[in-house]
Design an enzyme around this catalytic site. Structure first.
Site, mmCIF file in Angstrom:
data_model
loop_
_atom_site.group_PDB
_atom_site.id
_atom_site.type_symbol
_atom_site.label_atom_id
_atom_site.label_comp_id
_atom_site.label_asym_id
_atom_site.label_seq_id
_atom_site.Cartn_x
_atom_site.Cartn_y
_atom_site.Cartn_z
ATOM 1 N N GLY A 112 -7.411 -11.622 8.190
ATOM 2 C CA GLY A 112 -6.010 -11.781 8.608
ATOM 3 C C GLY A 112 -5.786 -11.318 10.037
ATOM 4 O O GLY A 112 -6.579 -10.555 10.594
ATOM 5 N N CYS A 113 -4.682 -11.767 10.631
ATOM 6 C CA CYS A 113 -4.473 -11.476 12.055
ATOM 7 C C CYS A 113 -4.216 -9.985 12.312
ATOM 8 O O CYS A 113 -4.900 -9.367 13.135
ATOM 9 C CB CYS A 113 -3.365 -12.342 12.631
#
Ligand SMILES: NC(=O)C1=CN([C@@H]2O[C@H](COP(=O)(O)OP(=O)(O)OC[C@H]3O[C@@H](n4cnc5c(N)ncnc54)[C@H](OP(=O)(O)O)[C@@H]3O)[C@@H](O)[C@H]2O)C=CC1
Ligand SMILES: CC(=O)N[C@@H](CCC(=O)OP(=O)(O)O)C(=O)O
Length: 303
Positions: A112-113
């Site tokens: 995930g970012c």
């Protein structure tokens, strides 16, 4: 020899960015569905069957469903659905041993970012023993609105969103499980994300009272040295000098992530990770993982 790649969800924010990074490559053949077919299960099943590798750029539930129709095709899932799921390899190449694991994996869960920035700062410190696993970590971050996909983009582009706002303030953000699992934490960290009224780019911060760390030996210099050692020779992650202004949009359009250690030099330290939520935070890493899986140059199609 070319590799056939199907991007399921190609019309979305992450999917389009992956397509842009792949469509000029002579070693990749993209399998694409037209507008009428892109959500049709039979058409997608055929596309999966034809593909060597499929990249899922879908909401979590749709990603789980896609796996059931993907057959034996190798998968990179950009969603949150499988990040800590058994049988999936975590797609963060910078972690020790992870490049070799990704290279032979059938199912890769793209990181995930916010998790990318968080783990990038935590893991070198937990591995080096600077942060104990039960350290009460405090993380904050701000992302451009493309981080929320098509629906958040529409809200911002219609002028209906504030310039800056906090969200997930109930300490329930979906990236926390992967941050703990791969950041090396046993205690749930505090994590407060925010969105800014700009399209793309993010920073994540890890705040530390360095003088309260075990043995009071973790000064600014030791923290910076641990980060430099961990990322020595990495193609995309670097450690910069501290500076007064850190622009969340500084590395937009690239697959780079820049870490820096800010603070007063001794007791009060904030580590900062700057990355493009659509680059290193999503599409760039998906392409990096693909490159590793198919045994091509790790930075092919990336800058
Ligand atoms: N944006 C970001 O910065 C990041 C996103 N991610 C993750 O990547 C995934 C995709 O996100 P993002 O690109 O932002 O989202 P978008 O909403 O921009 O795109 C999602 C795409 O999936 C399509 N879709 C939805 N359901 C189905 C289905 N059942 N079958 C086929 N296609 C479907 C949508 O169709 P339609 O166009 O009709 O809506 C849309 O084109 C999410 O899981 C997200 O959490 C991960 C890291 C960062
Ligand atoms: C600004 C914004 O809303 N960002 C998204 C994270 C985007 C992302 O990384 O989603 P994945 O977990 O699927 O990777 C969020 O916080 O939910």
């Amino acid at each position: 020899m070319t590799t056939a790649v199907f991007i399921d969800g190609e019309a979305g924010t992450t999917g389009l960015q992956i397509r842009d990074r792949l469509h000029d490559r002579s070693d990749i053949r993209l399998i694409q569905l037209g507008e009428a077919d892109r959500k049709d299960e039979d058409a997608r099943r055929e596309a999966f069957a034809e593909a060597d590798v499929a990249i899922l750029c879908l909401p979590d539930d749709a990603a789980r469903q896609a796996v059931t129709i993907a057959g034996d095709t190798r998968i990179i899932d950009a969603s949150t659905a499988h990040r800590v799921a058994p049988g999936w390899t975590y797609g963060m190449p910078e972690l020790p041993g992870q490049r070799a694991a990704i290279a032979k994996a059938r199912h890769v869960a793209n990181v995930g970012c916010f998790a990318t920035g968080s783990i990038a700062m935590l893991r070198p410190l937990t591995d080096a023993g600077i942060l104990p696993p039960d350290h009460p970590a405090v993380l904050t971050g701000v992302s451009g609105y493309t981080g929320g996909g098509k629906s958040l983009i529409a809200e911002h582009e219609a002028g209906q969103a504030p310039d800056f706002y906090l969200y997930a303030s109930g300490q329930s953000h979906k990236h926390v499980p992967e941050i703990m699992a791969y950041g090396g934490l046993t205690r749930r960290p505090l994590f407060q994300p925010a969105v800014g009224n700009y399209a793309q780019g993010m920073i994540v911060q890890l705040h530390l009272h360095a003088d309260l760390l075990p043995g009071n030996v973790a000064g600014y210099a030791r923290i910076e040295a641990a980060l430099r050692d961990f990322y020595a020779g990495d193609p995309f992650v670097s450690v910069a000098q501290s500076g007064d202004r850190i622009d969340p949009q500084a590395v937009n359009g690239t697959n780079r992530m820049v870490l820096s250690v800010q603070g007063n030099g001794t007791t009060h330290v904030t580590i900062v990770a700057a990355l493009d939520n659509l680059g290193k935070g999503a599409s760039g890493t998906a392409v990096q993982n693909l490159n590793i899986m198919i045994g091509t140059q790790e930075d092919a199609g990336l800058s």
